[in-house]
Design an enzyme around this catalytic site. Structure first.
Site, PDB file in Angstrom:
ATOM      1  N   GLU A  85       2.104  -6.070   5.435  1.00  0.00           N
ATOM      2  CA  GLU A  85       1.916  -6.182   6.888  1.00  0.00           C
ATOM      3  C   GLU A  85       0.732  -7.083   7.245  1.00  0.00           C
ATOM      4  O   GLU A  85       0.639  -7.607   8.353  1.00  0.00           O
ATOM      5  CB  GLU A  85       1.705  -4.794   7.508  1.00  0.00           C
ATOM      6  CG  GLU A  85       2.943  -3.909   7.518  1.00  0.00           C
ATOM      7  CD  GLU A  85       3.327  -3.316   6.161  1.00  0.00           C
ATOM      8  OE1 GLU A  85       2.439  -3.197   5.285  1.00  0.00           O
ATOM      9  OE2 GLU A  85       4.508  -2.985   5.976  1.00  0.00           O
ATOM     10  N   ASN A  86      -0.199  -7.291   6.287  1.00  0.00           N
ATOM     11  CA  ASN A  86      -1.366  -8.128   6.575  1.00  0.00           C
ATOM     12  C   ASN A  86      -1.002  -9.600   6.799  1.00  0.00           C
ATOM     13  O   ASN A  86      -1.803 -10.364   7.343  1.00  0.00           O
ATOM     14  CB  ASN A  86      -2.423  -8.006   5.467  1.00  0.00           C
ATOM     15  CG  ASN A  86      -3.151  -6.673   5.448  1.00  0.00           C
ATOM     16  OD1 ASN A  86      -3.553  -6.186   4.388  1.00  0.00           O
ATOM     17  ND2 ASN A  86      -3.338  -6.064   6.612  1.00  0.00           N
ATOM     18  N   ASP A 127     -10.978  -0.319   3.698  1.00  0.00           N
ATOM     19  CA  ASP A 127     -10.772  -0.697   5.099  1.00  0.00           C
ATOM     20  C   ASP A 127     -12.101  -0.814   5.842  1.00  0.00           C
ATOM     21  O   ASP A 127     -13.061  -0.114   5.528  1.00  0.00           O
ATOM     22  CB  ASP A 127      -9.874   0.358   5.776  1.00  0.00           C
ATOM     23  CG  ASP A 127      -9.233  -0.164   7.055  1.00  0.00           C
ATOM     24  OD1 ASP A 127      -9.289  -1.382   7.302  1.00  0.00           O
ATOM     25  OD2 ASP A 127      -8.682   0.658   7.810  1.00  0.00           O
ATOM     26  N   SER A 140      -0.977   3.595   5.696  1.00  0.00           N
ATOM     27  CA  SER A 140      -0.652   2.182   5.888  1.00  0.00           C
ATOM     28  C   SER A 140       0.233   1.618   4.761  1.00  0.00           C
ATOM     29  O   SER A 140      -0.080   0.572   4.176  1.00  0.00           O
ATOM     30  CB  SER A 140      -1.934   1.345   6.047  1.00  0.00           C
ATOM     31  OG  SER A 140      -2.701   1.818   7.124  1.00  0.00           O
ATOM     32  N   ARG A 155      -4.879   7.273   7.643  1.00  0.00           N
ATOM     33  CA  ARG A 155      -3.453   7.001   7.436  1.00  0.00           C
ATOM     34  C   ARG A 155      -3.279   6.241   6.117  1.00  0.00           C
ATOM     35  O   ARG A 155      -4.251   5.747   5.546  1.00  0.00           O
ATOM     36  CB  ARG A 155      -2.891   6.180   8.605  1.00  0.00           C
ATOM     37  CG  ARG A 155      -3.629   4.893   8.890  1.00  0.00           C
ATOM     38  CD  ARG A 155      -3.001   4.095  10.027  1.00  0.00           C
ATOM     39  NE  ARG A 155      -3.845   2.993  10.439  1.00  0.00           N
ATOM     40  CZ  ARG A 155      -4.673   3.004  11.502  1.00  0.00           C
ATOM     41  NH1 ARG A 155      -4.751   4.073  12.268  1.00  0.00           N
ATOM     42  NH2 ARG A 155      -5.409   1.936  11.793  1.00  0.00           N
ATOM     43  N   HIS A 160     -14.870  -9.671   4.486  1.00  0.00           N
ATOM     44  CA  HIS A 160     -14.067  -9.618   3.261  1.00  0.00           C
ATOM     45  C   HIS A 160     -14.908 -10.064   2.057  1.00  0.00           C
ATOM     46  O   HIS A 160     -14.837  -9.473   0.982  1.00  0.00           O
ATOM     47  CB  HIS A 160     -12.819 -10.494   3.392  1.00  0.00           C
ATOM     48  CG  HIS A 160     -11.887 -10.054   4.495  1.00  0.00           C
ATOM     49  ND1 HIS A 160     -11.488  -8.747   4.642  1.00  0.00           N
ATOM     50  CD2 HIS A 160     -11.284 -10.737   5.510  1.00  0.00           C
ATOM     51  CE1 HIS A 160     -10.672  -8.652   5.689  1.00  0.00           C
ATOM     52  NE2 HIS A 160     -10.544  -9.846   6.241  1.00  0.00           N
ATOM     53  N   ASN A 214     -13.585  -4.060   6.741  1.00  0.00           N
ATOM     54  CA  ASN A 214     -14.300  -5.328   6.549  1.00  0.00           C
ATOM     55  C   ASN A 214     -14.460  -6.091   7.863  1.00  0.00           C
ATOM     56  O   ASN A 214     -15.522  -6.659   8.148  1.00  0.00           O
ATOM     57  CB  ASN A 214     -13.542  -6.241   5.582  1.00  0.00           C
ATOM     58  CG  ASN A 214     -13.452  -5.673   4.182  1.00  0.00           C
ATOM     59  OD1 ASN A 214     -14.119  -4.700   3.872  1.00  0.00           O
ATOM     60  ND2 ASN A 214     -12.629  -6.288   3.349  1.00  0.00           N
ATOM     61  N   GLU A 273      -4.857  14.167  -3.406  1.00  0.00           N
ATOM     62  CA  GLU A 273      -5.859  14.661  -2.457  1.00  0.00           C
ATOM     63  C   GLU A 273      -6.357  13.454  -1.659  1.00  0.00           C
ATOM     64  O   GLU A 273      -6.458  12.343  -2.204  1.00  0.00           O
ATOM     65  CB  GLU A 273      -7.046  15.285  -3.209  1.00  0.00           C
ATOM     66  CG  GLU A 273      -6.701  16.508  -4.012  1.00  0.00           C
ATOM     67  CD  GLU A 273      -6.297  17.695  -3.144  1.00  0.00           C
ATOM     68  OE1 GLU A 273      -6.851  17.862  -2.051  1.00  0.00           O
ATOM     69  OE2 GLU A 273      -5.399  18.446  -3.580  1.00  0.00           O
TER      70      GLU A 273
HETATM   71  C1  IPE Z   1      -4.663  -1.286   4.961  1.00  0.00           C
HETATM   72  O1  IPE Z   1      -5.580  -1.640   5.931  1.00  0.00           O
HETATM   73  C2  IPE Z   1      -4.429  -2.416   4.017  1.00  0.00           C
HETATM   74  C3  IPE Z   1      -5.531  -2.733   3.135  1.00  0.00           C
HETATM   75  C4  IPE Z   1      -6.652  -2.077   3.018  1.00  0.00           C
HETATM   76  C5  IPE Z   1      -5.334  -3.878   2.287  1.00  0.00           C
HETATM   77  P1  IPE Z   1      -5.124  -2.225   7.361  1.00  0.00           P
HETATM   78  O2  IPE Z   1      -6.368  -2.459   8.115  1.00  0.00           O
HETATM   79  O3  IPE Z   1      -4.208  -3.360   7.182  1.00  0.00           O
HETATM   80  O4  IPE Z   1      -4.298  -0.995   7.962  1.00  0.00           O
HETATM   81  P2  IPE Z   1      -3.989  -0.609   9.476  1.00  0.00           P
HETATM   82  O5  IPE Z   1      -3.398  -1.807  10.115  1.00  0.00           O
HETATM   83  O6  IPE Z   1      -5.282  -0.222  10.102  1.00  0.00           O
HETATM   84  O7  IPE Z   1      -3.060   0.552   9.376  1.00  0.00           O
HETATM   85  C1  IPE Z   2      -9.636  -4.231   5.054  1.00  0.00           C
HETATM   86  O1  IPE Z   2     -10.455  -4.540   6.122  1.00  0.00           O
HETATM   87  C2  IPE Z   2      -9.247  -5.446   4.252  1.00  0.00           C
HETATM   88  C3  IPE Z   2      -7.860  -5.880   4.434  1.00  0.00           C
HETATM   89  C4  IPE Z   2      -6.937  -5.250   5.113  1.00  0.00           C
HETATM   90  C5  IPE Z   2      -7.477  -7.144   3.810  1.00  0.00           C
HETATM   91  P1  IPE Z   2      -9.856  -4.951   7.535  1.00  0.00           P
HETATM   92  O2  IPE Z   2      -9.744  -6.416   7.572  1.00  0.00           O
HETATM   93  O3  IPE Z   2      -8.618  -4.196   7.813  1.00  0.00           O
HETATM   94  O4  IPE Z   2     -11.014  -4.479   8.505  1.00  0.00           O
HETATM   95  P2  IPE Z   2     -10.846  -3.796   9.918  1.00  0.00           P
HETATM   96  O5  IPE Z   2      -9.983  -2.581   9.732  1.00  0.00           O
HETATM   97  O6  IPE Z   2     -10.194  -4.806  10.814  1.00  0.00           O
HETATM   98  O7  IPE Z   2     -12.228  -3.447  10.339  1.00  0.00           O
HETATM   99 MG    MG Z   3      -8.237  -2.439   8.704  1.00  0.00          MG
END
Ligand code: IPE
Ligand code: IPE
Ligand code: MG
Length: 242
Positions: A68-69, A21, A197, A195, A38, A23, A208
């Site tokens: 959810e993405n 998480d 997610s 969390r 990414h 990126n 852990e």
């Molecule tokens: C969790 O990250 C999903 C991945 C790392 C692929 P998210 O960025 O989508 O999670 P939330 O929305 O902060 O919970």
């Molecule tokens: C995690 O990085 C990668 C994916 C969920 C695909 P994010 O894209 O969630 O990066 P933040 O949390 O918005 O910084």
């Molecule tokens: Mg994220």
């Protein structure tokens, strides 16, 4: 070094799972588009694979894209799908060289033909590798995974193949994407969020957790080793007394 130094030293550790998480924040804090973050994250995946191999980890799971993405902006989602296609195919020779077998924890039904094609190609080409298994959670949702397992069992029950009294944890586990894979010993999440997610809800029952503020593109082999060291200091009890 090809060894299991962490296993010899500390709590046995077979399976590490990572919620990659941060990126987007990495990119926007530099005035870049989120997709740039990414792309940079792929480098961190390579570091993590190398560090896991060096530590003798048997299973490494990475969370690449959640159910959810899909709710993100269309251009980010499209950019990610393109990145998956490109990277997965490109990395195959180096994964084979390293002895990494790849499997996807994935609902293929929601993905384009291109993406499914590259997942299948990667699984087939690396299927014989034995040093480590890399599990990539892509279009993955833990609740969805559990519902699919329940549906599969319900279908068997309706067909008279199993009786409801036979249903147990083992049967449910055998219907998850992770059937026959040990539960993660350690779950790492970067970017400071604390969390799950919708990641490995069933499998994380006794995992852990290790949270680090480091944003995923900045995660290095040293970051991974730090997490393993912290894991080595944990006392796992599994509900028992010592
Ligand atoms: C969790 O990250 C999903 C991945 C790392 C692929 P998210 O960025 O989508 O999670 P939330 O929305 O902060 O919970
Ligand atoms: C995690 O990085 C990668 C994916 C969920 C695909 P994010 O894209 O969630 O990066 P933040 O949390 O918005 O910084
Ligand atoms: Mg994220």
């Amino acid at each position: 070094m090809h060894g299991s130094n962490f296993n010899d030293m500390e709590n046995g550790i077979r399976h590490v799972a990572v919620i990659m998480d941060g990126n987007g924040r990495w990119a926007t804090s530099r005035g870049l588009e989120r997709i740039e973050g990414h792309y940079r994250g792929v480098e961190a995946v390579r570091h993590t694979i190398n560090a896991a191999l060096e530590a003798g980890i048997e299973y490494l799971t990475i969370y690449a894209f959640s159910k959810e993405n899909w709710g993100r902006q269309k251009d980010e989602v499209n950019g990610l799908m393109e990145l998956f296609c490109k990277t997965i195919s490109l990395e195959v020779p180096s994964l084979i060289e390293k002895g990494v077998r790849v499997r996807f924890l994935c609902d293929r039904a929601g993905l384009s033909e291109d993406v499914v094609g590259s997942l299948d190609y990667c699984e087939n080409k690396t299927g014989h590798c034995e040093r480590m298994t890399l599990l990539v959670a892509l279009n993955y949702g833990a609740r969805d995974e559990i519902v699919s397992a329940v549906k599969a069992i319900a279908a068997k029950a309706a067909g008279g193949e199993v009786s409801p009294s036979d249903i147990d944890e083992k049967m449910l586990e055998s219907c998850l994407y992770t059937a026959a894979i040990p539960d993660p010993d350690l779950i790492i999440r970067t970017s400071g969020e604390q969390r799950l997610s919708n990641f490995l809800l069933w499998q994380a029952a006794y995992s852990e957790f290790y949270f680090t503020p480091v944003l995923w593109p900045d995660f290095t082999e040293e970051s991974f080793r730090e997490a393993l060291c912290e894991f080595g200091r944990r006392k796992r009890r599994f509900g028992k007394t010592e």
